[in-house]
Enzyme design. Structure first.
Site, PDB file in Angstrom:
ATOM      1  N   LYS A   1      45.770  41.308  48.340  1.00 16.61           N
ATOM      2  CA  LYS A   1      45.738  42.330  47.290  1.00 16.61           C
ATOM      3  C   LYS A   1      45.779  43.697  47.951  1.00 16.61           C
ATOM      4  O   LYS A   1      45.008  43.984  48.867  1.00 16.61           O
ATOM      5  CB  LYS A   1      44.444  42.173  46.501  1.00 16.61           C
ATOM      6  CG  LYS A   1      44.163  43.309  45.535  1.00 16.61           C
ATOM      7  CD  LYS A   1      42.985  42.937  44.670  1.00 16.61           C
ATOM      8  CE  LYS A   1      42.458  44.118  43.910  1.00 16.61           C
ATOM      9  NZ  LYS A   1      41.415  43.720  42.972  1.00 16.61           N
TER      10      LYS A   1
HETATM   11  C1  5RP Z   1      37.577  46.488  44.703  1.00 20.02           C
HETATM   12  C2  5RP Z   1      38.489  45.548  44.069  1.00 20.02           C
HETATM   13  C3  5RP Z   1      38.855  45.740  42.639  1.00 20.02           C
HETATM   14  O1  5RP Z   1      38.880  44.515  42.028  1.00 20.02           O
HETATM   15  C4  5RP Z   1      40.204  46.377  42.596  1.00 20.02           C
HETATM   16  O2  5RP Z   1      40.175  47.665  43.050  1.00 20.02           O
HETATM   17  C5  5RP Z   1      40.996  46.169  41.287  1.00 20.02           C
HETATM   18  O3  5RP Z   1      40.589  46.940  40.301  1.00 20.02           O
HETATM   19  P1  5RP Z   1      41.283  48.299  39.892  1.00 20.02           P
HETATM   20  O4  5RP Z   1      42.586  47.926  39.229  1.00 20.02           O
HETATM   21  O5  5RP Z   1      40.286  48.895  38.957  1.00 20.02           O
HETATM   22  O6  5RP Z   1      41.527  49.115  41.145  1.00 20.02           O
HETATM   23  O7  5RP Z   1      38.971  44.644  44.689  1.00 20.02           O
HETATM   24  O8  5RP Z   1      37.620  46.368  46.087  1.00 20.02           O
END
Ligand code: 5RP
Length: 270
Positions: A174
């Protein structure tokens, strides 16, 4: 790839198009009761029918999600630092693979902080988690976290962080969308999902981000604040879903968002 890993990944990435729309609600693990996630059950429940998977900690899973829910769980298993502490990057593994099995997780997620004072520690966390989760057929999601340093989110840095995660054996990664995003995707041999980041200025910005990320080669989104901090979160997740799974353009998704928002005006907030 191992059958169990493939089977769990196919719960998250829809087999018909290989894409996913994950709902991220793990923010409380370092932010506490952040805006519009103060009562997680209230935020999460109406969104669940539209999410391919949900990303959260075991505490929120156990207290705020009905155990009869069929949505696949991506369990956040790293933490140990908060927004008021000395360094957000100082994370450890907070939940065992044994507990992930108990909770029927479809994947486990952990943050790495490449380039930070805790680079080595968080990369070692990732390697250990992969060693422990893989024999149980549980895929690992590496999150290329930047803490408070949002300006780090450029292609050179993100390509490095994503590649390092994949080299260590992460099954998916991610990260953030950025200019020259193709370079990030091109250097990462495992699927990439995109975080939304802090709430963007306009609905069109969110829909364009989703569209551009997918066009640029992302396999999906793992979005939080830009969905559940919206005044009409169900309408927003449905509009994003149209982009992810139905080939909608940002304009078509925007029209859907408008229609759903107007339709809900007579029956209350969606
Ligand atoms: C924090 C995360 C969050 O889940 C991620 O940032 C996703 O959420 P957003 O779309 O609000 O940024 O992994 O480390």
């Amino acid at each position: 790839m191992d059958w169990g890993i493939r089977n769990r990944l196919s719960r998250i990435f829809q087999p018909q198009d290989g894409r996913t729309l994950m709902l991220a609600v793990d923010h409380g693990y370092f932010l506490g009761p952040t805006t519009r996630l103060e009562d997680p059950r209230k935020t999460i429940t109406p969104l669940l029918p539209y999410a391919d998977a949900i990303m959260l900690t075991r505490g929120i899973l156990q207290t705020c999600v009905d155990p009869t829910a069929t949505v696949p769980v991506v369990l956040r298993v790293s933490g140990g630092a908060t927004i008021v502490g000395r360094d957000l990057a100082n994370e450890t593994i907070t939940t065992s693979v044994r507990d992930a099995v108990r909770l029927n997780a479809s994947a486990v997620a952990l943050s790495i902080f490449v380039g930070s004072d805790y680079e080595h520690q968080t990369l070692a966390n990732l390697a250990r988690l992969i060693d422990e989760a893989t024999p149980y057929g549980i895929p690992v999601l590496a999150v290329t976290a930047v803490g408070k340093e949002l300006e780090k989110r450029d292609a050179r840095y993100l390509a490095l962080a994503c590649r390092v995660a994949a080299e260590l054996g992460a099954h998916f990664v991610k990260t953030y969308y950025c200019e020259d995003f193709e370079k990030v995707v091109g250097g990462c041999p495992v699927p990439i999902v995109i975080a939304g980041g802090p709430k963007l200025e306009s609905d069109m910005d969110v829909l364009r981000l989703a569209y551009d990320a997918l066009q640029g080669g992302a396999a999906g989104l793992d979005m939080g604040r830009n969905i559940w901090q919206h005044d009409h979160p169900v309408a927003m997740i449905r509009a994003i879903r149209a982009i992810v799974h139905e080939g909608a353009t940002p304009r078509q998704a925007y029209e859907l968002l408008q229609d759903l928002t107007q339709a809900s005006a007579s029956v209350g907030r969606v």
